[in-house]
Design a protein around this motif. Structure first.
Motif, PDB file in Angstrom:
ATOM      1  N   ARG A 186      33.924 -18.998  28.754  1.00 12.53           N
ATOM      2  CA  ARG A 186      33.072 -18.184  27.877  1.00 12.53           C
ATOM      3  C   ARG A 186      31.776 -17.793  28.581  1.00 12.53           C
ATOM      4  O   ARG A 186      31.357 -16.635  28.518  1.00 12.53           O
ATOM      5  N   PHE A 187      31.145 -18.751  29.247  1.00 12.22           N
ATOM      6  CA  PHE A 187      29.885 -18.451  29.939  1.00 12.22           C
ATOM      7  C   PHE A 187      30.115 -17.531  31.135  1.00 12.22           C
ATOM      8  O   PHE A 187      29.385 -16.562  31.337  1.00 12.22           O
ATOM      9  N   ARG A 188      31.110 -17.851  31.933  1.00 10.03           N
ATOM     10  CA  ARG A 188      31.324 -17.102  33.177  1.00 10.03           C
ATOM     11  C   ARG A 188      31.710 -15.655  32.908  1.00 10.03           C
ATOM     12  O   ARG A 188      31.335 -14.749  33.671  1.00 10.03           O
ATOM     13  N   SER A 189      32.447 -15.411  31.838  1.00  8.79           N
ATOM     14  CA  SER A 189      33.001 -14.081  31.593  1.00  8.79           C
ATOM     15  C   SER A 189      32.082 -13.184  30.770  1.00  8.79           C
ATOM     16  O   SER A 189      32.492 -12.088  30.372  1.00  8.79           O
ATOM     17  N   LEU A 190      30.856 -13.608  30.514  1.00 10.69           N
ATOM     18  CA  LEU A 190      29.931 -12.757  29.762  1.00 10.69           C
ATOM     19  C   LEU A 190      29.762 -11.419  30.487  1.00 10.69           C
ATOM     20  O   LEU A 190      29.449 -11.372  31.682  1.00 10.69           O
ATOM     21  N   ALA A 191      29.955 -10.329  29.745  1.00  7.58           N
ATOM     22  CA  ALA A 191      29.846  -8.997  30.332  1.00  7.58           C
ATOM     23  C   ALA A 191      28.414  -8.739  30.784  1.00  7.58           C
ATOM     24  O   ALA A 191      27.456  -9.188  30.148  1.00  7.58           O
ATOM     25  N   ALA A 192      28.270  -8.004  31.877  1.00  8.25           N
ATOM     26  CA  ALA A 192      26.942  -7.771  32.447  1.00  8.25           C
ATOM     27  C   ALA A 192      26.026  -7.016  31.494  1.00  8.25           C
ATOM     28  O   ALA A 192      24.831  -7.310  31.395  1.00  8.25           O
ATOM     29  N   ASP A 193      26.556  -6.075  30.774  1.00  4.44           N
ATOM     30  CA  ASP A 193      25.731  -5.238  29.898  1.00  4.44           C
ATOM     31  C   ASP A 193      26.446  -5.032  28.560  1.00  4.44           C
ATOM     32  O   ASP A 193      26.896  -3.928  28.247  1.00  4.44           O
ATOM     33  N   PRO A 194      26.539  -6.098  27.747  1.00  2.00           N
ATOM     34  CA  PRO A 194      27.280  -5.993  26.491  1.00  2.00           C
ATOM     35  C   PRO A 194      26.528  -5.175  25.453  1.00  2.00           C
ATOM     36  O   PRO A 194      25.304  -5.044  25.510  1.00  2.00           O
ATOM     37  N   THR A 195      27.269  -4.622  24.508  1.00  2.00           N
ATOM     38  CA  THR A 195      26.615  -4.041  23.349  1.00  2.00           C
ATOM     39  C   THR A 195      26.039  -5.175  22.504  1.00  2.00           C
ATOM     40  O   THR A 195      26.427  -6.344  22.654  1.00  2.00           O
ATOM     41  N   GLU A 196      25.119  -4.834  21.608  1.00  2.00           N
ATOM     42  CA  GLU A 196      24.555  -5.867  20.746  1.00  2.00           C
ATOM     43  C   GLU A 196      25.637  -6.511  19.894  1.00  2.00           C
ATOM     44  O   GLU A 196      25.628  -7.723  19.661  1.00  2.00           O
ATOM     45  N   SER A 197      26.608  -5.723  19.453  1.00  2.00           N
ATOM     46  CA  SER A 197      27.692  -6.257  18.636  1.00  2.00           C
ATOM     47  C   SER A 197      28.563  -7.217  19.444  1.00  2.00           C
ATOM     48  O   SER A 197      28.924  -8.301  18.958  1.00  2.00           O
ATOM     49  N   ASP A 198      28.886  -6.843  20.666  1.00  2.00           N
ATOM     50  CA  ASP A 198      29.730  -7.701  21.500  1.00  2.00           C
ATOM     51  C   ASP A 198      29.009  -8.998  21.845  1.00  2.00           C
ATOM     52  O   ASP A 198      29.612 -10.083  21.856  1.00  2.00           O
ATOM     53  N   TYR A 199      27.724  -8.902  22.129  1.00  2.00           N
ATOM     54  CA  TYR A 199      26.983 -10.119  22.464  1.00  2.00           C
ATOM     55  C   TYR A 199      26.863 -11.030  21.246  1.00  2.00           C
ATOM     56  O   TYR A 199      27.021 -12.249  21.358  1.00  2.00           O
ATOM     57  N   ARG A 200      26.590 -10.448  20.090  1.00  2.00           N
ATOM     58  CA  ARG A 200      26.501 -11.255  18.869  1.00  2.00           C
ATOM     59  C   ARG A 200      27.815 -11.997  18.635  1.00  2.00           C
ATOM     60  O   ARG A 200      27.816 -13.190  18.313  1.00  2.00           O
ATOM     61  N   LYS A 201      28.922 -11.320  18.827  1.00  2.00           N
ATOM     62  CA  LYS A 201      30.234 -11.957  18.633  1.00  2.00           C
ATOM     63  C   LYS A 201      30.427 -13.099  19.632  1.00  2.00           C
ATOM     64  O   LYS A 201      30.922 -14.175  19.271  1.00  2.00           O
ATOM     65  N   ALA A 202      30.040 -12.880  20.878  1.00  2.00           N
ATOM     66  CA  ALA A 202      30.195 -13.933  21.884  1.00  2.00           C
ATOM     67  C   ALA A 202      29.358 -15.152  21.531  1.00  2.00           C
ATOM     68  O   ALA A 202      29.810 -16.301  21.652  1.00  2.00           O
ATOM     69  N   LEU A 203      28.119 -14.922  21.072  1.00  2.00           N
ATOM     70  CA  LEU A 203      27.245 -16.022  20.707  1.00  2.00           C
ATOM     71  C   LEU A 203      27.750 -16.741  19.467  1.00  2.00           C
ATOM     72  O   LEU A 203      27.744 -17.981  19.401  1.00  2.00           O
ATOM     73  N   VAL A 204      28.212 -16.003  18.494  1.00  2.00           N
ATOM     74  CA  VAL A 204      28.787 -16.612  17.286  1.00  2.00           C
ATOM     75  C   VAL A 204      30.000 -17.450  17.653  1.00  2.00           C
ATOM     76  O   VAL A 204      30.156 -18.593  17.202  1.00  2.00           O
ATOM     77  N   ASP A 205      30.882 -16.915  18.489  1.00  2.00           N
ATOM     78  CA  ASP A 205      32.113 -17.621  18.848  1.00  2.00           C
ATOM     79  C   ASP A 205      31.828 -18.929  19.583  1.00  2.00           C
ATOM     80  O   ASP A 205      32.448 -19.963  19.291  1.00  2.00           O
ATOM     81  N   VAL A 206      30.898 -18.897  20.537  1.00  2.00           N
ATOM     82  CA  VAL A 206      30.669 -20.106  21.328  1.00  2.00           C
ATOM     83  C   VAL A 206      29.954 -21.177  20.518  1.00  2.00           C
ATOM     84  O   VAL A 206      30.266 -22.369  20.636  1.00  2.00           O
ATOM     85  N   THR A 207      29.022 -20.797  19.653  1.00  2.00           N
ATOM     86  CA  THR A 207      28.341 -21.804  18.848  1.00  2.00           C
ATOM     87  C   THR A 207      29.271 -22.364  17.770  1.00  2.00           C
ATOM     88  O   THR A 207      29.235 -23.558  17.477  1.00  2.00           O
ATOM     89  N   ARG A 208      30.114 -21.513  17.216  1.00  2.00           N
ATOM     90  CA  ARG A 208      31.092 -22.014  16.241  1.00  2.00           C
ATOM     91  C   ARG A 208      32.075 -22.957  16.914  1.00  2.00           C
ATOM     92  O   ARG A 208      32.449 -23.994  16.358  1.00  2.00           O
ATOM     93  N   ALA A 209      32.500 -22.612  18.120  1.00  2.00           N
ATOM     94  CA  ALA A 209      33.435 -23.470  18.850  1.00  2.00           C
ATOM     95  C   ALA A 209      32.847 -24.848  19.083  1.00  2.00           C
ATOM     96  O   ALA A 209      33.538 -25.869  18.980  1.00  2.00           O
ATOM     97  N   TYR A 210      31.559 -24.899  19.381  1.00  3.48           N
ATOM     98  CA  TYR A 210      30.946 -26.199  19.634  1.00  3.48           C
ATOM     99  C   TYR A 210      30.676 -26.964  18.344  1.00  3.48           C
ATOM    100  O   TYR A 210      31.027 -28.142  18.214  1.00  3.48           O
ATOM    101  N   ALA A 211      30.036 -26.325  17.379  1.00  4.62           N
ATOM    102  CA  ALA A 211      29.551 -27.047  16.202  1.00  4.62           C
ATOM    103  C   ALA A 211      30.632 -27.329  15.182  1.00  4.62           C
ATOM    104  O   ALA A 211      30.629 -28.376  14.530  1.00  4.62           O
TER     105      ALA A 211
END
Length: 255
Positions: free
Chosen positions: A218-243
């Protein structure tokens, strides 16, 4: 670039960091640097309409990592000014979306903020590592991970804010290991036999509910220039996966 120092620091590491930074980047707002006596302040940046603020402990400002720490924070400032998705997304909003309807332990909620900071750090270090040699950063990541795996609580030997695990909690230590591996692999900084891999495996063994390879991906594959929507989804997914445990083999924790 306008940088103003307060607290009587030696200007050398700050000016050296600025010299490196200005080879490729610039900041429109001035940077106010406050050197603080409290070592627990470590290093952090704040952003305002008329300036950026860099707060750094005197211990950090006089350490071997001082130039790299300052350069890292300047990189965060650059991301903020360019309105990069990672630096405009509200962490609180993402955590609300990720954790709504779930009961989560306070410690895991605190860890989610650290994970969100890791994601910001990936993008800041994409700049930092394009400007400066990586040896000190790799050594920092290795040292900090070794300290956490050894479960030796106490002050970090490297005064930085990026990978501190003061209580050596096994689960967040495993995620920190995933972040460290993702960062060095994203920039091809180490060989396959580097000691940090052994440390990461040890961290994973101590936290069987955390799938280290999945977090690293998840960390390594973060897109270099994501849209705000794509970044929000990535952040939501990783925090949900952990918590909450989605994709990690865990389950929702009791409050």
């Amino acid at each position: 670039m306008d940088i103003r120092l307060f607290g009587s620091p030696s200007p050398d590491p700050f000016l050296s960091a600025v010299d490196l930074f200005e080879t490729e980047y610039d900041l429109e707002k001035p940077v106010h640097v406050s050197v603080r006596d409290d070592p627990d302040e470590r290093t952090w940046a704040a952003h305002y309409d008329d300036r950026h603020e860099l707060n750094i402990s005197r211990q950090a400002a006089t350490s071997a990592m001082a130039r790299e720490l300052v350069l890292h924070e300047l990189s965060h400032m650059a991301r903020n000014e360019e309105r990069h998705a990672s630096h405009v997304q509200s962490t609180e909003e993402a955590l609300y979306l990720a954790l709504s309807g779930n009961s989560v332990e306070r410690r895991k909620l605190a860890h989610c903020y650290q994970i969100a900071n890791h994601m910001k750090d990936i993008y800041a270090d994409d700049i930092t590592l394009s400007l400066a040699p990586a040896e000190k950063l790799v050594h920092f990541l290795e040292s900090e991970l070794a300290r956490a795996v050894a479960a030796n609580p106490g002050p970090s030997p490297w005064p930085d804010s990026r990978l501190v695990t003061a209580d050596a909690d096994p689960e967040i230590t495993a995620v920190n290991a995933a972040f460290a591996l993702a960062l060095v692999e994203r920039h091809d900084l180490i060989d396959d036999d580097h000691r940090i891999y052994d440390l990461a495996h040890a961290a994973a063994d101590d936290a069987p509910n955390v799938e280290l390879p999945a977090f690293k991906r998840r960390f390594r594959s973060l897109a270099a220039d994501p849209t705000e929507s794509d970044y929000r989804k990535a952040l939501v997914d990783v925090t949900r996966a952990y918590a909450v445990g989605t994709g990690t083999g865990g389950s929702a924790a009791a409050d």
